[in-house]
Design an enzyme around this catalytic site. Structure first.
Site, mmCIF file in Angstrom:
data_model
loop_
_atom_site.group_PDB
_atom_site.id
_atom_site.type_symbol
_atom_site.label_atom_id
_atom_site.label_comp_id
_atom_site.label_asym_id
_atom_site.label_seq_id
_atom_site.Cartn_x
_atom_site.Cartn_y
_atom_site.Cartn_z
ATOM 1 N N HIS B 51 7.899 12.705 2.705
ATOM 2 C CA HIS B 51 7.606 11.297 2.976
ATOM 3 C C HIS B 51 8.825 10.523 3.427
ATOM 4 O O HIS B 51 9.936 10.785 2.987
ATOM 5 C CB HIS B 51 7.030 10.640 1.716
ATOM 6 C CG HIS B 51 5.696 11.197 1.334
ATOM 7 N ND1 HIS B 51 4.560 10.909 2.047
ATOM 8 C CD2 HIS B 51 5.327 12.025 0.329
ATOM 9 C CE1 HIS B 51 3.528 11.543 1.480
ATOM 10 N NE2 HIS B 51 3.963 12.226 0.448
ATOM 11 N N LYS B 252 -2.396 7.286 -1.190
ATOM 12 C CA LYS B 252 -1.988 7.199 0.209
ATOM 13 C C LYS B 252 -3.162 7.435 1.146
ATOM 14 O O LYS B 252 -3.053 7.225 2.338
ATOM 15 C CB LYS B 252 -0.903 8.233 0.493
ATOM 16 C CG LYS B 252 0.414 7.915 -0.173
ATOM 17 C CD LYS B 252 1.494 8.853 0.332
ATOM 18 C CE LYS B 252 2.781 8.703 -0.450
ATOM 19 N NZ LYS B 252 2.586 8.968 -1.893
#
Lengths: 132, 492, 434
Positions: B51, B252
């Protein structure tokens, strides 16, 4: 002896008629549901003396594989199938085994032999290259 | 009783990475793992994303570890030879109404110190990703994001640790601490007791159970959060990038992404469950993932799916160590005040993979702060050499490989072109692969269209031969998961 | 160590030695192909027949009821006696549209080969648990029926003791009987359709004979067990295949066998640029089994899944014959043309190539120009480089005047054998460049 009524599926041809069979003492009295004469023959043999081809494997020592496929030379009576498989389980063959080799002769007096369905060469043979 | 300087509980990505970084110092380190291989917990099933760091709550420990860790991946992947690509992540807005959320994310990312955040127009996204939903209105492109192979990362870190002197024991389950007053002096396991000056809790899904045994944070609880995935046939669909939807407060969202193995995967959803070992795939979960993924890529087809799987996140309820923010799902990375000899890591869920090297460094800092004199080994070798992957080699390289070792000439997994030579190499590697799944994780065999249909008999034969045990003892993932019951003719 | 016997180019290369491949190789040889090679990835020939130890093979072709291995044996013997070459334990990695092959094998290393014609006979693979997305855990003990068959019949191991079989296809039913005969218990066979998908004969001889219950309109809704299968949940379905709530039944077992469909194996076909039919999953073929790529043929289950192996053999015969024909055409086209080469005092010759077959029909004229004039009688000679084929006496030769020479029909044999034809003007005493 009482009359018994049962359903069996005929496998003589791909149609697979469901036969409604009435029998007594292993003798067929009536057959319904057949589309041809073969159904009656099938019902009679299935009731009187059902037979099956048996295919299985037998242990091999020192072969390319640990088992060799075997088959009966003709159908054997259905009630003897498990006994045959049990007998064959006790056998250990030495490689090489040749296709058609008789593994068991005249099983239980039925006149049916059990034969090897393929060659089983000894282990450690090189992969095949070239011809022949 | 064998005495160590450090015992690490758990060989997931965190435990392996901590072991690897600590192996630099003159310490006797033991890494224990209750399963038969590394990375069989949360690390076993995730989206494998490195990420960028715009997503975690600003000021949280997650945000700090994410951004720090992200910077370390080039060096890490280079040293350990981990398949890794920094190709950028996309958060895709569908429809005009989602665009403001992208702005929020960019702001949040800047707060977290994430560089390289770019706003892209819908046209540009369509150009880069032809299969994207035509209603795309724009995207946040986080150019520092990437993808990695999480199994390779854990294996590589563990192997480098072993190369540098760390001992790993599998099928070794932590049971309890051995205390001397409030000082931990060792642990009890199903394989006996071990003494140690330090114990590091890297037990992932079970990190709460472990810390409770030390009397630490009795209120802390891990709630396993399940996420389900589909894997697509590489030949049927190609997604070029990592595609996120606009996130919700909890998760997410359901991604459509490419992976380092070249497959496209979609998922995960998020479902809180009770059972820490429940990795079952559910009809409802799969349906949810499918619907979510269609939002990003409407052209997905079910008939191109070759696998489904589920993973568990180690979701914790710890309040952030940062008193200025209100956030209740932050990482625990601490040496607790009420117990001595204990480094406590808890609730390491996403972004755990990217954060792992930063967390390892933080552990070292904590140890130093606690007075540990960490003396560097002169011969510490940070490099874990890569092993040849047949399908990635050129024709000439393949020829040479086969000439040197004919076992590379026998293909065992047809779909993924994995050779016997590679399998044998993994069985004899510094962290040996001893189960089918271990080999699958390392070589990617059995993951293609036939899903192990053809390779399983060959792999069992090779494992049996190389390990010197009968095929009936070979397992899929450790004791209790044997493939074969008996020989055909051995009837009771 | 690496054998030099393997030629760089074969008339026909057959990929796969199952019934399709064996038949194709045999037919190719019998229809004029000189060099025929079979490449087989397993250590022995026979393909899937090696593990199909049950009978039912050969009813049409041999009018006998044979077990699979015996059926294969007949063709393997014939292939051997015909001198067909075999590379086993060798996997084809790549196939190009120009029929070039990369293959590797433990005993042969890395091979680069070419076939004037190729026959694809890679068979098919089984549909997997993941492709039908059965919910539940992923323990050891979930097998496709074919993989289980390989273990039981060839490797010599039983994958479990208590089985549930999903799918009433023939492989599933055959395995139900097989497992029972080897001492295991088959608890149930589940079939999602409202009808049997395999042959009735197998239903009678594999399920009814052994009292194995079959439940139609049922499927597996969940697999249970973390490390090893512990049970499956069976459920009844409606016409849309949706589970009917309340009909769930947990069946304790340690193995789930899947017999849920076969898919033609076409990775290599794709690499070769062969067009696939989305309905079959196999190549689009014509009546000669030629695919969309000239010179690449396909036979057997790689084209579509057959019911009877006898028809696979028939298809193999067709493909092999077509492949041989194709290979021979190529050879003829290449062999036919002989190059005409300029010898002494010859500037150029037209035609530059002579099709030797043309001499079967008539004499052939060739024309050429000389470099230098020779104003006296000279011999114009046509040789094959060594031996004289024909000659002609010219009164003179001049660059401005085309010279014609006839190659007579009776030179057919000589020209057939020749690599080239050299046309030259014989040197004479007066030749400046002698």
């Amino acid at each position: 002896m009482p009359e018994i009524r049962t359903k069996i599926i005929c496998i003589t041809c791909p149609v697979g008629c469901t036969l409604d069979v009435t029998y007594e003492d292993q003798k067929v009295i009536k057959v319904e549901g057949n589309q041809c004469r073969k159904g009656i023959d099938y019902a009679q043999s299935e009731i009187k003396d059902p037979r099956r081809m048996v295919t299985t494997t037998v242990k091999v020592i020192g072969g390319l594989h640990p088992l060799v496929p075997v088959y009966t030379s003709a159908p054997i009576p259905k009630p003897l199938i498990f006994e045959l498989v049990k007998r064959l389980r006790e056998i250990e063959l030495q490689a090489p085994v040749k296709v058609g080799q008789v593994i068991l002769k005249d099983f239980m007096g039925t006149g049916v032999d059990v034969l090897a369905a393929r060659d089983m060469p000894q282990a450690g043979q090189k992969a095949q290259t070239g011809s022949g | 009783m064998k005495k160590y300087d450090v015992i690490i509980i758990g060989a997931g990505i965190i435990g392996c990475m901590v072991a690897r970084f600590l192996s630099r110092y003159k310490l006797d380190i033991l890494l224990i793992e209750k399963e038969a291989d590394v990375c069989m917990g949360a690390t076993a099933a995730n989206t494998a994303i490195i990420h960028a760091g715009y997503d975690p709550v600003p000021g949280s420990l997650k945000a700090e570890m994410n951004v720090k860790g992200n910077r370390m991946w080039d060096t890490l992947a280079g040293e350990l030879n981990i398949p890794f690509e920094r190709r950028g992540d996309y958060v895709v807005a569908i429809g005009e109404e989602e665009l403001p959320k992208l702005e929020d994310l960019i702001k949040q990312g800047i707060q977290n110190g994430v560089p390289g955040l770019v706003f892209l127009s819908g046209d540009e996204v369509r150009r880069r990703e032809p299969n994207i939903n035509p209603k795309v209105s724009g995207a946040l492109w986080a150019s520092t994001g990437g993808i990695a192979d999480p199994f390779a990362a854990a294996v590589a870190a563990a192997e480098n640790a072993v190369m540098n002197g760390v001992t790993i024991m599998f099928e070794t389950a932590f049971q309890d601490f051995i205390m001397d007053g409030n000082k931990i002096v060792g642990i009890r396991t199903n394989r006996g007791d071990f003494a140690s000056r330090w114990v590091i809790n890297a037990a992932g899904l079970y990190s709460d159970d472990v810390m409770h045994k030390a009397g630490v944070r009795p209120e802390f609880k891990i709630t396993p959060r399940k996420g389900e995935y589909y894997v697509f046939d590489r030949a049927e669909i190609t997604i070029n990038n990592v595609l996120f939807p606009v996130p919700t407060p909890i998760t997410k969202g359901i991604l459509v992404t490419t992976t380092m193995h070249g497959n496209t995967i979609i998922g995960p959803n998020a479902q809180d469950i009770q059972d820490k070992e429940d990795r079952s795939v559910t009809r409802e979960g799969l349906e949810e993932v499918w619907k979510g993924a269609l939002k990003l890529v409407p052209k997905l087809e079910l008939r191109h799916v070759i696998a489904v799987f589920a993973g568990l996140r180690a979701g914790g309820n710890a309040p952030s160590p940062n008193p200025n923010i209100k956030y209740n799902h932050d990482y625990i990375i601490e040496i607790p005040s009420n117990v001595r000899g204990f480094v406590n890591l808890g609730g390491i869920e996403s972004p755990g993979l990217v954060s792992s090297p930063a967390i390892a460094e933080r552990v070292i800092e904590l140890l130093k702060d606690a007075g540990e004199k960490l003396e560097e080994k002169k011969d510490w070798d940070p490099i874990r050499p890569a092993r040849p992957r047949f399908r990635d080699l050129s024709k000439e390289e393949q020829k040479i490989l086969i000439q040197n070792d004919p076992r590379y000439g026998r293909i065992v997994c047809r779909c993924e072109s994995v050779t016997e030579g590679e399998i044998v190499a993994e069985i004899h590697a510094p962290v040996p692969a001893r189960t089918y799944d271990a080999i699958k994780r390392r070589t990617w065999l059995g993951t293609g269209r036939c899903q192990g249909g053809f390779d399983t008999p060959r792999v069992l034969e090779i494992l049996s031969r190389e390990l010197g045990i009968p095929p009936t003892q070979i397992t899929k993932k450790g004791p209790g998961s044997e493939f074969l019951k008996r020989r055909t003719k051995d009837v009771a | 160590m690496w054998p030099e016997k393997i030629k760089p180019i074969y008339d026909v290369i057959v990929i796969g030695s199952g019934p399709g491949g064996l038949a194709a190789a045999i037919a190719a040889k019998k229809n004029g192909a000189e060099d025929v090679l079979i490449i087989e990835r397993d250590i022995e020939l026979g393909g899937i027949l090696v593990q199909c130890i049950h009978n039912g093979f050969g009813v049409e072709i041999f009018k006998e009821d044979l077990p699979g291995p015996l059926y294969a044996h007949r063709f393997i013997q014939e292939a051997r006696s015909l001198g067909i070459e075999v590379l086993s334990d060798t996997m084809v990695l790549d196939l190009t549209p120009l029929r070039k092959i990369n293959a590797i094998g433990k005993h042969v290393g890395f091979l680069e080969l070419e076939g004037r014609a190729i026959v694809l006979a890679m068979g098919c693979r089984e549909r997997t648990r993941a492709q039908i997305r059965i919910p539940g855990t992923r323990p050891a003990g979930v097998y496709t029926a074919g993989t289980a068959q390989r273990f039981v019949n060839v490797e010599g191991y039983m994958p479990g003791e208590r089985f549930v079989i999903l799918g009433s296809g023939d492989i599933g039913m055959i395995m139900a009987r097989r497992l029972t005969l080897e001492g295991a218990k088959v608890e149930r066979v589940l079939e999602i359709m409202p009808f049997l998908t395999g042959l009735t004969r197998n239903y009678v001889q594999c399920l009814l004979d052994y009292n194995i219950p079959l439940e139609l309109r049922h499927t597996v809704s969940r697999i249970m067990g973390n490390y090893r299968v512990e049970a499956v949940e069976a459920v009844e379905v409606d016409e849309k295949w949706n589970p009917i709530p309340g009909t769930e039944e947990v069946i304790p077992c340690d193995t789930l066998l899947l017999s849920v469909g076969l898919i033609p194996e076409n990775e290599l076909s794709r690499k070769a640029g062969v067009v696939l039919d989305p309905n079959t999953g196999g190549p689009v073929v014509d009546e000669g089994m030629q695919t969309s790529v000239p010179g690449i043929f396909a036979a057997g289950n790689v084209v579509h899944v057959y019911d009877l192996v006898d028809w696979v053999t028939e298809a193999g015969f067709v493909a092999g014959k077509s492949a041989a024909r194709y290979a021979l055409e190529i050879k003829k086209a290449v062999r036919r043309k002989v190059r005409l080469v300029s010898g002494n005092n010859v500037r150029y010759i037209v035609p530059q190539y002579l099709d030797s077959e043309s001499l079967a029909e008539s004499d052939q004229s060739i024309q050429f120009r000389v470099v230098r004039p020779v104003e006296e009688k000279v011999w114009v000679e046509v040789t094959d480089g060594e031996h004289l084929i024909t000659r002609k006496l010219e009164r003179y030769v001049r660059p401005g005047e085309i010279v014609t020479v006839k190659i007579p029909q009776k030179a057919y044999d000589a020209v057939q054998k020749a690599d080239k034809l050299v046309v030259s003007v014989a040197k004479s005493q007066g030749d400046q460049n002698a």
